[in-house]
Enzyme design. Structure first.
Site, mmCIF file in Angstrom:
data_model
loop_
_atom_site.group_PDB
_atom_site.id
_atom_site.type_symbol
_atom_site.label_atom_id
_atom_site.label_comp_id
_atom_site.label_asym_id
_atom_site.label_seq_id
_atom_site.Cartn_x
_atom_site.Cartn_y
_atom_site.Cartn_z
ATOM 1 N N ASP A 441 64.717 73.624 56.743
ATOM 2 C CA ASP A 441 65.190 74.556 57.763
ATOM 3 C C ASP A 441 65.645 73.827 59.019
ATOM 4 O O ASP A 441 65.041 72.836 59.434
ATOM 5 C CB ASP A 441 64.049 75.526 58.105
ATOM 6 C CG ASP A 441 64.440 76.553 59.141
ATOM 7 O OD1 ASP A 441 65.379 77.321 58.886
ATOM 8 O OD2 ASP A 441 63.798 76.586 60.216
ATOM 9 N N GLU A 494 69.759 72.796 55.613
ATOM 10 C CA GLU A 494 70.456 73.838 56.379
ATOM 11 C C GLU A 494 70.951 73.146 57.647
ATOM 12 O O GLU A 494 70.222 73.063 58.640
ATOM 13 C CB GLU A 494 69.529 75.000 56.716
ATOM 14 C CG GLU A 494 70.257 76.149 57.403
ATOM 15 C CD GLU A 494 69.442 76.865 58.471
ATOM 16 O OE1 GLU A 494 69.897 77.921 58.942
ATOM 17 O OE2 GLU A 494 68.378 76.364 58.860
#
EC number: 2.4.1.18
Length: 762
Positions: A441, A494
């Site tokens: 993330d 990401e």
């Protein structure tokens, strides 16, 4: 996970303090003094203010053949030292429960302590301070070796056997603490009862506590460097945790789950993910489905295994990607603010239940991925922040250590122990729980020192730049470790910027990820399909621009949870036009996506056209499938997945420019786009054609790379999906008419608001 599967070897005598840093309070007498323990040392222990409990408690030789055993027993009315068959009475030396017994022995006595409590109950137990350390300096030094998995084999609460006695060994890194104690259900949460031993080199505190059982709750009570007591801290390497809002860690051990996926694990490493079909169903386990009749409760891991996995299998997805399930306190964070990185959330069951869920997925041929959050952590008092009274895991300077956007701490990636802790956690999920991938993330927030900061709110690196060199090194080493030790797994970034080489190998200067989310493709194409068809001719570049860089990284095309929250509405809600056109647009967009180079990711609910924005507190609107229009969207995704998996031309060269050929890129007036996808073997060709206007087009000629029959394998306008059923009678034979620079071409009927995929046969 309660079976004892590891035996600890005693490395030292319990009173040997060579390996520890003695931090006694003033007035403490040295261990083994002939006159016994000093009253000031007793007072310090009873005030939970002594930094070297082993110099006071347990067995100490006070004369030739004479030993003094000291214990803190606040609950005792009386106590006896059991040596062999003899019971030697303890003497109370402090009114709050410090007891001393003397025994004659030529060597260190082996003993138990029998306590009679004030309610008349009698309990016998082994003394934690009668055991030596089970660690070596090498174990402690390992905590600085980024990439090792020994972090979760040394730290935490390890179930095992020491000197023939079962129990748990606790170990925690808190180098600046004056005293650390294990507290829990088993000692009335009393910090005087189980103070730990500090290792001189490495800042590790450890203690073996015999007789504890799995399922008991515990935390660490820490006295900071200024002498103040900190809020009780959860174990950073806890393998289980209480159900929020309760915050204790739970004794679990690290015993291997009962795996039944040997065949899956043996073959996992044989495939190159770049050439394999990867279609990911992104899921928030807490809201995929709930049980309304039972207080809207979550599904258990067992129920998810029985319902979610067959659904994913039916739908043709190859992987499930879970939003973070590492234990987190706040439901509204969706798991992106975790506290216990090694514990599967208790919201759905036990760690064993979670392992069974993974087992079930692998049995069905489904890979399991986890959203992993190494970039930041919350400020909750029981968490990692100010863990030992100092900024241990986070940077002290808020310009480096505090996320302004999320109100969270940023890990200090330059501290070896922190980087080792996080890298080991990545390996833990891939190796211990057999997960098949990690989606990392917010990588951009890790890479840039000035991420979401104005001038003066950040500190440049040593070269004056904005790159976070420590984070870069951490990511590279973590990727190297995961790919080395868990072959066949993938890591996915990401990363929302144009940072070069995110999915390139570290030996070429890349970050070493296997894949990167293509955020630019997502933004551009969503902007295009959200535009009214009459204006799409002015936004045609949104469809084509992504192909300029489509092969610069190993991309995954994401339509994730981020696109259906915070007022953005649902995917269906973004589509323009009347109801028929909205569904047609969505079906066409999905066909375009599945035909486009890059692996696929779709957030739950999108596969059947969820109408409302995602709400983490509610189940998906499964009743919508009673509507044929929504059922048609579901059938589109199912059929696209199965076509994608079974057609090498659509997946085997996702990351290679040689697997893609433009055919129609410049027909912006008609909003038509077409390309060919090519497999790794000669003749493997798929033709993808999209018409993004509501106008059907007859005799639209498209050049093709080779002669042959092109079967219409998918048509988003098919009547079975809710379309107008315009098509090409099952396929077309290419004729020798030159078009689009090709010697052969097809004359096609293009349905309104549609995508068609043709597969060359023969």
């Amino acid at each position: 996970m309660t079976a004892i599967d590891q035996t600890f070897a005693t490395r030292s005598d319990p009173s040997d303090t060579n390996q520890v840093s003695n931090v006694p309070s003033s007035g403490s007498a040295p261990a083994g003094a002939a006159h016994g323990v000093h009253p000031d040392a007793i007072a310090a222990v009873m005030a939970a203010n002594h930094g070297d409990a082993f110099s006071v408690l347990g067995p100490h030789q006070v004369g030739p053949g004479t030993w003094e055993v000291r214990a803190v027993l606040p609950e005792a009315k009386s106590a006896a030292l059991i040596v062999g068959g003899d019971a030697v009475p303890f003497e109370r030396r402090h009114p709050e429960g410090f007891w001393v017994a003397k025994v004659e022995s030529q060597g260190r006595p082996l003993y138990e302590i029998e306590v009679e409590t004030w309610d008349g109950a009698k309990r016998r137990r082994h003394d934690p301070y009668g055991f030596g350390s089970s660690l070596e300096q090498h174990d402690v030094d390992t905590l600085r070796e980024v990439g090792t998995n020994l972090v979760y084999k040394i730290l935490g609460a390890q179930l095992g056997c020491l000197d023939g006695i079962d129990g748990f060994r606790f170990a925690v890194w808190a180098p600046n603490a004056k005293r650390v104690s294990v507290v829990g259900d088993f000692n009335e949460w009393d910090g005087r009862r189980h103070p730990m031993r500090l290792w001189k080199n490495g800042g590790l505190w450890e203690l073996f506590v015999p007789g504890l059982k799995a399922g008991q709750n515990y935390k660490f009570e820490i006295r900071g460097p200024d002498g103040s007591l900190l809020p009780l801290k959860a174990d950073p390497v806890a393998f289980a945790a209480q159900h929020p809002p309760q915050t204790a860690s739970v004794l679990q051990g690290t015993s291997e789950p009962a795996w039944h996926d040997k065949a899956w694990m043996e073959t996992r490493g044989e495939k190159d993910p770049r050439h394999a079909p990867i279609s990911i169903y992104e899921v928030h386990l807490g809201s995929w489905a709930r049980v309304p009749g039972e207080g809207n409760r979550y599904l258990t891991y067992k129920e998810l295994g029985e319902r979610l996995i067959p659904y994913v299998k039916e739908m043709g997805f190859t992987h499930i990607e879970m939003l973070p399930i590492t234990e987190f306190p706040f439901d509204g964070s969706w798991g992106y603010q975790p506290v216990s990185l090694f514990a599967p959330t208790s919201r759905h069951g036990t760690p064993d239940d979670f392992a069974a869920f993974v087992n079930a997925a692998h049995a069905a041929g489904i890979g399991v991925m986890l959203d992993w959050v190494p970039g930041h952590f919350p400020l909750d008092a029981h968490g990692l922040g100010q863990f030992d009274g100092t900024h241990l895991y986070e940077h002290a300077d808020p310009r480096q250590g505090f996320h302004q956007d999320w109100g969270t701490y940023i890990y200090n990636f330059g501290r070896a122990e922190v980087a080792t802790f996080l890298a080991a956690n990545a390996r833990f999920w891939l190796e211990h729980y057999h997960l098949d991938g990690l989606r990392v993330d917010a990588v951009a927030s890790m890479l840039y020192l000035d991420y979401s900061r104005r001038q003066g709110e950040w500190i440049p690196n040593q070269y004056g730049g904005n790159e976070n060199l420590d984070a870069i090194e951490f990511l590279r080493k973590t990727n190297e470790a995961t790919y080395s030790h868990a072959p066949g797994t993938i890591t996915v970034a990401e990363e929302s910027t144009s940072w070069p080489g995110v999915s390139h190998p570290t030996y070429t200067g890349g970050l070493g990820f296997g894949f990167k989310w293509n955020m630019g493709w997502m933004h551009d194409t969503l902007n295009f399909v959200s535009t009214d068809p009459i204006h799409r001719r002015y936004h045609h570049h949104d469809l084509t621009f992504g192909l300029l860089y489509a092969f610069s990284e190993n991309f995954i095309l994401p339509l994730s949870h981020d696109e259906v929250v915070h007022g953005k509405g649902s995917l269906l809600g973004k589509m323009p036009g009347d109801r028929w056109q909205k569904f047609a647009n969505l079906r066409a967009y999905f066909g375009f996506m599945w035909g486009h180079p890059g692996k696929k990711l779709l957030f739950m609910g999108g596969e059947f056209g969820q109408e409302r924005e995602w709400n983490h507190n509610q189940s998906l609107d499964w009743h919508l499938l009673d509507d044929p229009a929504h059922a048609g969207v579901k059938d589109v995704i199912r059929d696209l997945n199965h076509l994608y998996v079974s057609t090498p031309a659509l997946h085997s060269r996702d990351t290679e420019a040689a697997g893609f050929q433009w055919l129609v890129a410049d027909d912006q007036d008609n909003s038509v786009i077409a390309w060919a996808r090519k497999g790794r073997e000669a003749g493997q060709i798929a033709l993808v054609v999209s018409n993004f206007t509501p106008v059907p087009r007859e005799n639209y000629r498209v050049g093709v790379p080779a002669a042959g029959y092109y079967r219409e394998a998918f048509n988003s306008d098919a009547g079975i999906y809710g379309g107008s059923n315009v098509g090409n009678m099952g396929g077309r034979e290419a004729d020798a008419t030159q078009s689009h620079g090709q010697a052969h071409s097809l004359s096609l009927t293009l349905p309104p608001l549609s995508t068609m995929i043709f597969v060359r046969e023969g």
